[in-house]
Motif scaffolding. Sequence first.
Motif, PDB file in Angstrom:
ATOM      1  N   GLU A 127       0.945  -1.247   0.009  1.00 58.86           N
ATOM      2  CA  GLU A 127      -0.104  -0.138   0.167  1.00 58.86           C
ATOM      3  C   GLU A 127       0.885   1.220   0.006  1.00 58.86           C
ATOM      4  OE1 GLU A 127      -3.581   0.847   1.216  1.00 58.86           O
ATOM      5  OE2 GLU A 127      -4.344  -1.151   0.603  1.00 58.86           O
ATOM      6  N   GLU A 128       1.901   1.131   0.626  1.00 55.12           N
ATOM      7  CA  GLU A 128       2.685   2.384   1.075  1.00 55.12           C
ATOM      8  C   GLU A 128       3.645   2.546  -0.212  1.00 55.12           C
ATOM      9  OE1 GLU A 128       3.332   1.561   5.795  1.00 55.12           O
ATOM     10  OE2 GLU A 128       4.735   1.040   4.139  1.00 55.12           O
ATOM     11  N   GLU A 129       3.966   1.575  -0.893  1.00 54.24           N
ATOM     12  CA  GLU A 129       4.677   1.736  -2.096  1.00 54.24           C
ATOM     13  C   GLU A 129       3.937   2.072  -3.211  1.00 54.24           C
ATOM     14  OE1 GLU A 129       7.667  -1.512  -4.225  1.00 54.24           O
ATOM     15  OE2 GLU A 129       7.525  -1.925  -1.923  1.00 54.24           O
TER      16      GLU A 129
ATOM     17  N   GLU B 135       1.220   4.060  -3.133  1.00 48.73           N
ATOM     18  CA  GLU B 135       1.100   5.429  -2.714  1.00 48.73           C
ATOM     19  C   GLU B 135       2.189   6.141  -3.380  1.00 48.73           C
ATOM     20  OE1 GLU B 135      -1.840   6.397  -1.815  1.00 48.73           O
ATOM     21  OE2 GLU B 135      -1.223   8.672  -1.445  1.00 48.73           O
ATOM     22  N   SER B 136       3.134   5.671  -3.064  1.00 46.88           N
ATOM     23  CA  SER B 136       4.558   6.476  -3.505  1.00 46.88           C
ATOM     24  C   SER B 136       4.801   6.336  -5.057  1.00 46.88           C
ATOM     25  CB  SER B 136       5.650   5.992  -2.793  1.00 46.88           C
ATOM     26  OG  SER B 136       6.547   5.956  -3.265  1.00 46.88           O
TER      27      SER B 136
ATOM     28  N   LYS C 155       2.061   8.791  -6.643  1.00 48.69           N
ATOM     29  CA  LYS C 155       2.617   9.944  -6.682  1.00 48.69           C
ATOM     30  C   LYS C 155       3.572  10.302  -7.763  1.00 48.69           C
ATOM     31  CE  LYS C 155       2.203  11.044  -1.581  1.00 48.69           C
ATOM     32  NZ  LYS C 155       2.988  11.111  -0.441  1.00 48.69           N
ATOM     33  N   ARG C 156       4.708   9.162  -7.953  1.00 46.38           N
ATOM     34  CA  ARG C 156       5.775   9.599  -9.096  1.00 46.38           C
ATOM     35  C   ARG C 156       5.008   9.419 -10.124  1.00 46.38           C
ATOM     36  NH1 ARG C 156       9.767   5.184  -7.711  1.00 46.38           N
ATOM     37  NH2 ARG C 156      10.517   5.629  -9.920  1.00 46.38           N
TER      38      ARG C 156
ATOM     39  N   LYS D 246       2.169  10.255 -11.263  1.00 44.58           N
ATOM     40  CA  LYS D 246       1.664  11.428 -11.350  1.00 44.58           C
ATOM     41  C   LYS D 246       2.455  12.346 -12.005  1.00 44.58           C
ATOM     42  CE  LYS D 246      -1.742  14.905 -10.141  1.00 44.58           C
ATOM     43  NZ  LYS D 246      -2.061  15.794  -9.033  1.00 44.58           N
TER      44      LYS D 246
ATOM     45  N   ILE E 188       2.651  13.605 -16.032  1.00 49.02           N
ATOM     46  CA  ILE E 188       2.619  15.123 -16.339  1.00 49.02           C
ATOM     47  C   ILE E 188       3.741  15.561 -17.276  1.00 49.02           C
ATOM     48  CG2 ILE E 188       2.930  17.605 -15.510  1.00 49.02           C
ATOM     49  CD1 ILE E 188       1.091  16.615 -12.954  1.00 49.02           C
TER      50      ILE E 188
END
Lengths: 410, 908
Positions: B740-742, B744-745, B748-749, B751, B755
Motif C-alpha cells: 500500500e505504502e509503496e 501510494e508513493s 505520486k511518482r 502522476k 505530467i
Amino acid sequence: LKEVISMVRFLHTADWQLGMRAKMLGEAGELVRSTRIKTVVNLMKEAKKRSVDFIIVAGDVFESNAVDRDLIRRVVDTLEEASPTPIYILPGNHDPLTPDSIYKDRLWKSVPPCVTILDERRPYSIEKLDVILYPCPIQQKVSKLDPTAWMERDEREAGKIRIGIAHGTLDIPGLISDPNFPISPSRAEDAALDYLALGDWHSVYRHESKDGVERIAYSGTPEPTAFGERNSGRALLVEIDRAGSPPSIEEIDCANLRWLEWEREIADLEQLATLKEELANVPEPQKTLLRMDVHGVAETEVHLRIDELIRLGMGTFLYFEMATDRLYLKPDIKKIKSSITGSIFTRTVEALEALMMRCPTLSGHVSLDPQVAEERLEELEGAESIGQPSAEVVERALSMLYEVTMEAKR
Amino acid sequence: MIVRKVQVENWGVFRSPFEADFADGINIVSGLNEVGKTTMVDAIRICLFEKHTARSHKIESLVPWGTTLSPYVIVTFNTKDEDYRIEKRFLMSPSSRLEKRVDDKWVRMAEGDVADYQTAQLAGGEVPSRGASRPEHWGLGQVLWTKQGDTMPARLNQETLDKLQGIVSSVVTSHEEGRLFDILWSKFDQVLTTKRREPKAGSPLHSLLGEIQRLEDRKGDLNNKWAEKEQLERNVEDFQMQLAKEREELQAADKEFEEATSEDEQAKTHETERKKIDADVNALQQKWDGLHEKVERIRKLKVEIEEREEQSRTAGTRLEILEGERDEIAEKLVTNKKELEGIQKDIELLSESLKHVRIAHDTIEKERRELVGFEGRFQKAEKLKRYVKDLQKNLEDLSAPSREELDRVRRMHFELAEKEVELRSIGLRVILKAVDEISGELYLDGKKMELRTPQGAQEEWEAAQHIKMVVENFGELDITSGSQDVRELQSEVEQLRENFKKATAQYGTVEIGSLEKLAERRDRLERDIQTTEQTVSELASEGMEELRKQITRLRQSIKDDWQKIPDYSPFKKFEVEKDKESARAETVSLMEKLEDDVGHLQKQMRETGQEQNGIAEDLEGKKNEIQETRNAIEHLTGEQERSREYLEELEQDGLSTKERESELKEAAVELERKKLLLERYVEEKEGKEEKPARRYKKAEGRLEEVKERISRIEKELAVEEGRLDHLLQAGIYTEASRIEEELESLHKRKKGLEIEVYAINLLCNLVEFYGRQILESVTEPIRARLTEDFRRVVGPKYSVIELDDGIMPSFVRPANWDSSAEVDVLSYGTQEQLGFLVRLALGQVLAADESQLVIFDDPLTNTDDIRLAHCLQILEEAARKLQVIILTCHPEKYTALESANTVPVGQY
C-alpha cells in the motif's frame, strides 16, 4: 518506606499502534513501523530503570487485530524487557476483544507471567500493592456508550488506590461532536478513582477535575503517528502516595522520529536559496519526516530549481514531501520568445499561452493578445493530437519548453 | 544566392584564363557544342561545394589534356546582400580562399578547409564529409540547377527528396529552432513510442507502470488471501459452535445409552433361560427319536431276514434247472463239430481230383495248341526251303542276260540296224513284177535264195554289192555295185553282225524281244527266291535249329506235366489218349462237375459252422445265467449275515421288546412337558428380549453417530485451524502494508512522470502541428504557382497539379476529370515543360527572402514554338525575382528575351 506510606509509581502509556500502516509515507513506512517497536522497547527499559511498580497500556497496542502473528511474537519479546514488572494491557478500539481479537491468539500463552491482558470488566487487585484496577476493555470498534460506566463507587475498599483504565474519547462538552466510546469527564470523581488512565488520543492530555486535580490523563502515543500531532511521542510516569492523594504526573519524551510540517512562500530564487539552507540545517534528517507546503507565484527558473530541491530532500530525509499545488508559474514568456526565432516555435509558445489562459489557475499569469490566443485555440481545435491538456501539463510543457530553449541556445 | 562572375584557368577546355559575368535576371550562355558551357557551370558548383583538397575523378578530369596544371577557379557570388569571392586551386598545391567585399575592397575571411566549409554554408549547402560532393550537398542547387538532359527534378533519389523537403522547411525553420526541435524529439523518443504515443519500454513511466501493475497484482493476491483468512475464521467459529452443540448431544446420548444397557442385561438373562429350555427340548426329542427308531429298526430287520431266506431258496432251484440246460447244449455242440469235420474231408478229396483233372486238361491243351503249332511251322519252313532250292537251280540253269548286258546288246543291235539302213540306201534294190510265174535262184551278195514269184506278183530285194538272179527259163542276171563305200560299209556291217552274234550267242537268240523276256524271267526268279526265303525266316524267326529245340523242350514239358498226375488217378489215361480233342472235352466236363461238388460241400460246411456258432453262444449265455444266479445267492447270503449282525447289535441292551416300548412312552411324556414351557418363553421373547435389544442398539448407534460427528468436526476444525494458522504466519498484513505504502508513493511518482510525458507529448504535437501547418503554407504557393504557369503553357487542358511529399508534381488532373493521372503519362515535351516550370515555381517560392540562382542546361528542346513563347514569358516574369542561367547552343530561341544578358562562350 514505600510499603508504609503505600505509595505507587507506574508508567501510563497507550496507542503503540504497532503494525501501523503509513500509506502516505511510501517506502519510509517500513522504517517508521520498525522504529515504533524500538521506541516501545526503549520505553520498557526506561520503566524498569525508573523502578515503576507496574505498567498500564491503555489500549491500541496493535494497529489492528489483523496484524501478522509475527508481530505478536515481537511484542511478547518486547514485554520481556520490563519483566518482572507487571504489565496490564487493555484492548483498545484498534485491537478490540472481538472474536478475531489478537489477544485470543495462542501466542499469548507464551507471554511472561507478569503480563495481564485486561479482558474483563472487573476489578483487578495487584498483588502486594494496595491497588485495584478497573479496566474497561473494548469489545467492538465503535460505540456510543461510555466504557467506564460500570465502575461503582460502592465497592470501594478502604485504603486501596483505585485506578481506572479506559480507551475512548473524553467527552468534554463542545470539544468533539459524536465521540466514539465517550468517556465522562467526571468519571474519576463519580467512581472515586485516584487516576483514570486513558488511551486513544495520540497527544498528551491531562484533565483537571473540578477540584483542580489532574486525575484523568491521556499519555499519547510514544512515537508520533502522523504529521500535525502535538505533544505526541510521550509516556506518563505517575505517582500516587496513597488512596485519595492527587497523582503526580511526569511526561517522558520517548519519540525516535520527528514529524515536521512546514509551510513556506517562494516567489524568487532568493527565497528558494533560503529554504535550501534551512533544510540543510535540520538535525538528524534521517530520523525526520518532513512535509512541506510551498506557495507563491514564481518564474520558470524557480520551478525548475524546485524540482532539484525536491530530489535533494528526498535523498536526505527519512521522508520528504513538498506540495507545490499552490506554487504557481509565472512563465517568462518574453524570455522564451526572445530566445529563439522561428514561426513554428513562436506559434508553439503562443499555443501554450493560449492553453494556459483557458486554465483558471494559470490564466492570470499570461498576457497574450486575446485575439491571437483565440486564433491559436481555434487552430488547435482541428488538431486531434493536442486534445485538452490539464493545467499541470500545460504548465510543465511551458517550463519544459523554457528548459529546452535554454539548452538549444547554449 | 546568385552568382556574379566565374573565372577559370587550366579548367578542362579552358586552358587559358576565361571569365564570364552574370547579370541579375536572365543570362543566356551560348556556344557551340563542346565549347565548355556545361564545364563553366560545373565550375560554379565545384568551386562552391567541393573541398579544395578533393581528388575525385571529376576533378582530375579537369586537368587540361597532356598537362599537369592545377585547375583554378574563382566564383564571385552574392548572398544576403553581401558579395563574396571564393578562389580554389585543385590537385597540385591546392588552396582555398574566401573573401568578402567590404567597402569595395576584398577582405579575406578564411582559407583552406574553413574557407571550403564557410563557402558551402553561405551557398546554402555543405561540403561532403568524405568523397566527392553529391546533389544532397548542394543546397537549393540540387533542385534549382538542372543538368543536361534532366527534365524533372523528380528523378532525384529519396535521400535528395528528403533533403529537399528539409530545405523547404528550413526556409521556415531557423537553425535554433531546428536544434530545439531536435532536443524535444530526442526527449520524446526517450519516453514515448512514435506511432501509438505510448510509454516507451525502458522509460521511467513504463517501468513505473509495470511496477504498479506488479504491486496491484500482488495486492489482489493478498486481498484474496485475506478474504480466505476471514472465511477461515468464520469457518472455525462455525465449527466451534457446531462442536459445542454436538457435545451437548453427546451427553444426552450417553445417558440414554446407560439406561438401555441396564435393560439389555435383563433381556440377556431371559434369553439365556429360553435357550436352555430349548436345548432341553431338543435333547428329549433326540432321546425319544433314538428309542423310537431302534424299536422300528428291530422290527424291520426281522421281516427282512425272513424275506431273504425265501429268496435264497428260489434261487437254488433255478440254478439246478439252468445247469441241466447247459449240459444239453454242450452235447449238441460236439455232434455238430464232428459233422463239420466229415464235410471238410470230402472237400479235400474232391479238391485233389479237381487238381488232377486240371493238370490233364492243361497238358492236353499244351499238346493241342503249342506243340501242334510249333511242329506245323517247322514242317512248312522245311517245305519252303526245298522250294527255294528248286528255284535257285532254275535260276542257275537259265541263260539270260543281266540288265547291263541287255542294254549293251540293245545298243549293238541299234547300231547294226542303223548301219544296215545306211548300207541299204546306198546298196542295190531289185523289184520284180512277174507277168508270168518266175522261178529260179537269186543271189544277194553271194547268198543264194530260191526265187519263186507267182504270176502277177511283185517282189523286192536288196543287196549291197551284188545281185545275181538265175531265172529258169530266162537266164541269169548279174548286177554288181562297184562302190568302195559299199564295200567298207558292208564290211562294217559284217563286223557288227559278227559282234552282235557273239554277244547273243550264249542266250540262243538274237531277238531283242526274246532277250528282254529272258531278262524278265531271271528277275522273277530272283524275286521268288527272295520272297520265299522271307516267308521261311518269318515262320522260323528264331531259326530252324532253335525251333527244333523248342519243340523238343515243349515235348519234355508235356511229359513232365503228365508225370504230375499219380498213376492211381483215373485221369492218367488221358496221357495216352490219341484223340486229344475228345480228351479235352472230357476233362472240361469233369472239371465242371468237380467244381460244382466242391462248391456244394463248402456251402454245407458254412451252414454247419454257423449252426455251431449259435450253439456256442447259447452255451455261453447259459453259463452267464448260472453265474448271475450264483452271485445273487451269494449276495443274499452276505446281506442276511449283516442283518443278523445288526440285529444282534441292536438287541445287545438286553431289553425285551416290551420293556423297550415302555421306555419310549415315558420319554414322550417328559418331552411334551418341556415343550409347553418353551412355548411360554418364546411368547415372551419380543417384549422381554428383542425390544430392549433394539433400544440398546439405537442408543448405541446414536452415541456412535454423535461421537463420529464430533470427531469429524474436530478434524475439519483442525484442518481449518491449520490453514488459518498457515495464513496467519504468512505475514500478509505486513506485506499488504508495505505494498500500500509503496503503491501510494509510486502513484505520486506516476502522476509526476505522467505530467512530464504529457508535457513532452504536448510540445512535440504542437511543434509537429505547426511545422506541418507552415510547411503547407510554403508548398501551397508552389503548387498554385505551378498550376497557374502550367495552364498558361499547355492551355486549360489540365486543371489541377498535385504535389507529392517531395514537393514534386506527382499527378495532374485533366479538366472535367474526377481522377488524376500520373505525370509519367504526359508526353516528353509536356514533362519537359512541367520540369522547367517546377524549377521556376520552386525558385520563386524559395526566393522569398533573397534571389536564387536557377540553371537550365538547354531546356525545352522538345517544345513547340507556341509553348516556348509562353514558357519564355513565364521565365521573364520569374526572372524578376531569380537569377537564371540558360546554357544553349540555340541562342536564337531566346531572342525574344530582350532583357537577357548574353554570355558567349568560344567562337560562335
